[in-house]
Design a protein around this motif. Structure first.
Motif, PDB file in Angstrom:
ATOM      1  N   ASP A 103       0.134  10.562   2.795  1.00 33.98           N
ATOM      2  CA  ASP A 103       0.456   9.136   2.835  1.00 33.98           C
ATOM      3  C   ASP A 103       1.967   8.913   2.933  1.00 33.98           C
ATOM      4  OD1 ASP A 103      -2.211   7.842   2.494  1.00 33.98           O
ATOM      5  OD2 ASP A 103      -2.227   9.097   0.709  1.00 33.98           O
ATOM      6  N   GLN A 150       3.110   4.265   2.323  1.00 37.23           N
ATOM      7  CA  GLN A 150       2.574   2.918   2.525  1.00 37.23           C
ATOM      8  C   GLN A 150       1.174   2.897   1.908  1.00 37.23           C
ATOM      9  OE1 GLN A 150       3.800   0.175   4.520  1.00 37.23           O
ATOM     10  NE2 GLN A 150       5.771   1.166   4.857  1.00 37.23           N
ATOM     11  N   PRO A 156      -2.450   1.084   1.074  1.00 36.75           N
ATOM     12  CA  PRO A 156      -3.297  -0.020   1.537  1.00 36.75           C
ATOM     13  C   PRO A 156      -3.549  -1.042   0.432  1.00 36.75           C
ATOM     14  CG  PRO A 156      -4.603   1.969   1.212  1.00 36.75           C
ATOM     15  CD  PRO A 156      -3.171   2.364   1.015  1.00 36.75           C
ATOM     16  N   PHE A 157      -3.856  -2.258   0.844  1.00 32.95           N
ATOM     17  CA  PHE A 157      -4.133  -3.332  -0.113  1.00 32.95           C
ATOM     18  C   PHE A 157      -5.533  -3.121  -0.690  1.00 32.95           C
ATOM     19  CE2 PHE A 157      -5.403  -7.763  -1.140  1.00 32.95           C
ATOM     20  CZ  PHE A 157      -4.387  -8.041  -2.057  1.00 32.95           C
ATOM     21  N   VAL A 158      -5.636  -3.089  -2.016  1.00 28.31           N
ATOM     22  CA  VAL A 158      -6.927  -2.821  -2.670  1.00 28.31           C
ATOM     23  C   VAL A 158      -7.289  -3.966  -3.609  1.00 28.31           C
ATOM     24  CG1 VAL A 158      -8.225  -1.229  -4.158  1.00 28.31           C
ATOM     25  CG2 VAL A 158      -6.523  -0.323  -2.570  1.00 28.31           C
ATOM     26  N   VAL A 207     -10.923  -1.497   0.110  1.00 31.40           N
ATOM     27  CA  VAL A 207      -9.622  -1.070   0.641  1.00 31.40           C
ATOM     28  C   VAL A 207      -9.390  -1.676   2.021  1.00 31.40           C
ATOM     29  CG1 VAL A 207      -8.206   0.942   1.259  1.00 31.40           C
ATOM     30  CG2 VAL A 207      -9.852   1.116  -0.628  1.00 31.40           C
ATOM     31  N   ASN A 208      -8.243  -2.346   2.162  1.00 29.24           N
ATOM     32  CA  ASN A 208      -7.878  -2.935   3.455  1.00 29.24           C
ATOM     33  C   ASN A 208      -6.785  -2.069   4.093  1.00 29.24           C
ATOM     34  OD1 ASN A 208      -7.011  -4.411   5.622  1.00 29.24           O
ATOM     35  ND2 ASN A 208      -6.697  -6.325   4.497  1.00 29.24           N
ATOM     36  N   LEU A 209      -7.193  -1.210   5.021  1.00 21.04           N
ATOM     37  CA  LEU A 209      -6.253  -0.280   5.646  1.00 21.04           C
ATOM     38  C   LEU A 209      -5.300  -0.960   6.618  1.00 21.04           C
ATOM     39  CD1 LEU A 209      -8.679   2.711   6.250  1.00 21.04           C
ATOM     40  CD2 LEU A 209      -6.821   2.636   4.599  1.00 21.04           C
ATOM     41  N   LYS A 210      -5.645  -2.190   7.018  1.00 23.33           N
ATOM     42  CA  LYS A 210      -4.773  -2.909   7.970  1.00 23.33           C
ATOM     43  C   LYS A 210      -3.576  -3.557   7.262  1.00 23.33           C
ATOM     44  CE  LYS A 210      -8.346  -3.813  11.399  1.00 23.33           C
ATOM     45  NZ  LYS A 210      -9.281  -4.818  11.929  1.00 23.33           N
ATOM     46  N   GLN A 211      -3.727  -3.763   5.966  1.00 24.96           N
ATOM     47  CA  GLN A 211      -2.641  -4.389   5.207  1.00 24.96           C
ATOM     48  C   GLN A 211      -2.043  -3.353   4.253  1.00 24.96           C
ATOM     49  OE1 GLN A 211      -3.825  -7.914   3.085  1.00 24.96           O
ATOM     50  NE2 GLN A 211      -1.815  -8.218   2.181  1.00 24.96           N
ATOM     51  N   LYS A 212      -0.867  -2.840   4.597  1.00 27.37           N
ATOM     52  CA  LYS A 212      -0.247  -1.802   3.767  1.00 27.37           C
ATOM     53  C   LYS A 212       1.114  -2.258   3.255  1.00 27.37           C
ATOM     54  CE  LYS A 212      -2.486   2.330   5.592  1.00 27.37           C
ATOM     55  NZ  LYS A 212      -2.273   3.725   5.996  1.00 27.37           N
ATOM     56  N   ASN A 213       1.446  -1.790   2.066  1.00 29.37           N
ATOM     57  CA  ASN A 213       2.736  -2.128   1.466  1.00 29.37           C
ATOM     58  C   ASN A 213       3.472  -0.872   1.035  1.00 29.37           C
ATOM     59  OD1 ASN A 213       2.556  -5.041   1.494  1.00 29.37           O
ATOM     60  ND2 ASN A 213       0.919  -4.799  -0.036  1.00 29.37           N
TER      61      ASN A 213
END
Length: 278
Positions: free
Chosen positions: A48, A166, A168-170, A181-187
């Motif tokens: 990651d 990065q 993912p948004f969880v 888990v939203n793999l398209k939205q990463k922070n």
């Protein structure tokens, strides 16, 4: 100076150079080897976050793998950071295959202490849902070529790799109780502090040389590693036995470490900027 004297009397060979305020590889006593860092996909594609650092011939790679887990019962609002330093037999003749040796274990503990003392990542920032879900960051630091000063290279590689992560948004689905888990939205990870290690070898109990090679470490009467952050704050002093240091010598090491921090931070920032899409 013949090669023979380097083989037969390496310490005397070194002393002749040190008297002239230089070293056999041409460096001055306070000079670092050429330092390079590669961050991201060029290192480990399955991680990651990843980075490869070279300090002269010493080469260290760090991969960070993020996984989901339940927080510990006594720390319901915290995630975990699990560092591990590996010294495989391929990196130097002195290391053997099998379970981690003493040096690898000591390096892993040193990295864990740096993470804790510097507060580079606050474990509360890794919590997703109190008592239910948190991130675990497995930080594997592997030495590919060992030529001294493992700790500086390892801390640098860890910091560079973490800055590359990065996540993912969880969220937790209220109805099912399962994580989504939203793999398209990463922070990016929240990096609170940027610790940098600066190591010195002590020769004949008094002389300090920076960024020692493996040969210099073997001949030294002691070593010391100073870790500072971007505010010049002292995060750690690692001195595994050997020659004692006077207060003045230690202060000299800290001053040099603060200067080195600026150089390393500048290098990381430059590489990260080059990776950012225009």
């Amino acid at each position: 100076l013949s090669i023979c004297s380097r083989t037969v009397e390496p310490l005397e060979y070194y002393r002749r150079f040190l008297k002239e305020n230089c070293r056999p590889d041409g460096r001055e006593l306070g000079e670092f080897r050429t330092t390079t860092v590669n961050i991201g996909k060029c290192s480990i594609t399955t991680a990651d976050g990843s980075a490869l650092v070279k300090l002269g011939n010493t080469t260290v790679i760090c991969g960070v793998k993020a996984e989901l887990a339940a927080p510990a019962v006594d720390s319901t609002n915290k995630g975990y950071i699990v560092p591990n330093v590996e010294l495989p037999s391929l990196c130097a003749e002195r290391f053997r295959s099998g379970p981690p040796g003493e040096e690898a274990q000591a390096a892993s503990q040193f990295i864990a202490d740096v993470i804790e003392n510097s507060q580079m990542i606050v474990k509360e920032d890794l919590c997703i849902a109190n008592g239910k879900l948190a991130w675990v960051l497995y930080c594997d630091i592997i030495c590919l070529d060992y030529d001294g000063n493992l700790l500086d290279a390892s801390v640098f590689a860890l910091l560079a790799a973490l800055k590359n992560v990065q996540l993912p948004f969880v969220t937790i689905n209220e109805e099912t109780g399962l994580s989504e888990v939203n793999l398209k939205q990463k922070n990016p990870l929240i990096i609170r502090k940027h610790p940098v290690a600066t190591s010195f070898a002590i020769f004949d109990d008094t002389l300090l040389i920076v960024d020692p090679t493996a040969e210099e470490e073997d001949l030294a009467t002691g070593t010391v590693t100073i870790v500072t952050d971007e505010e010049g704050r002292l995060c750690s002093v690692h001195k595994p036995g050997g020659s004692p240091l006077t207060g003045a010598k230690l202060q000299d090491c800290i001053t040099r470490a603060i200067t080195r921090h600026k150089e390393v931070k500048k290098l990381i920032d430059k590489v990260i900027k080059s990776l950012t899409p225009k």
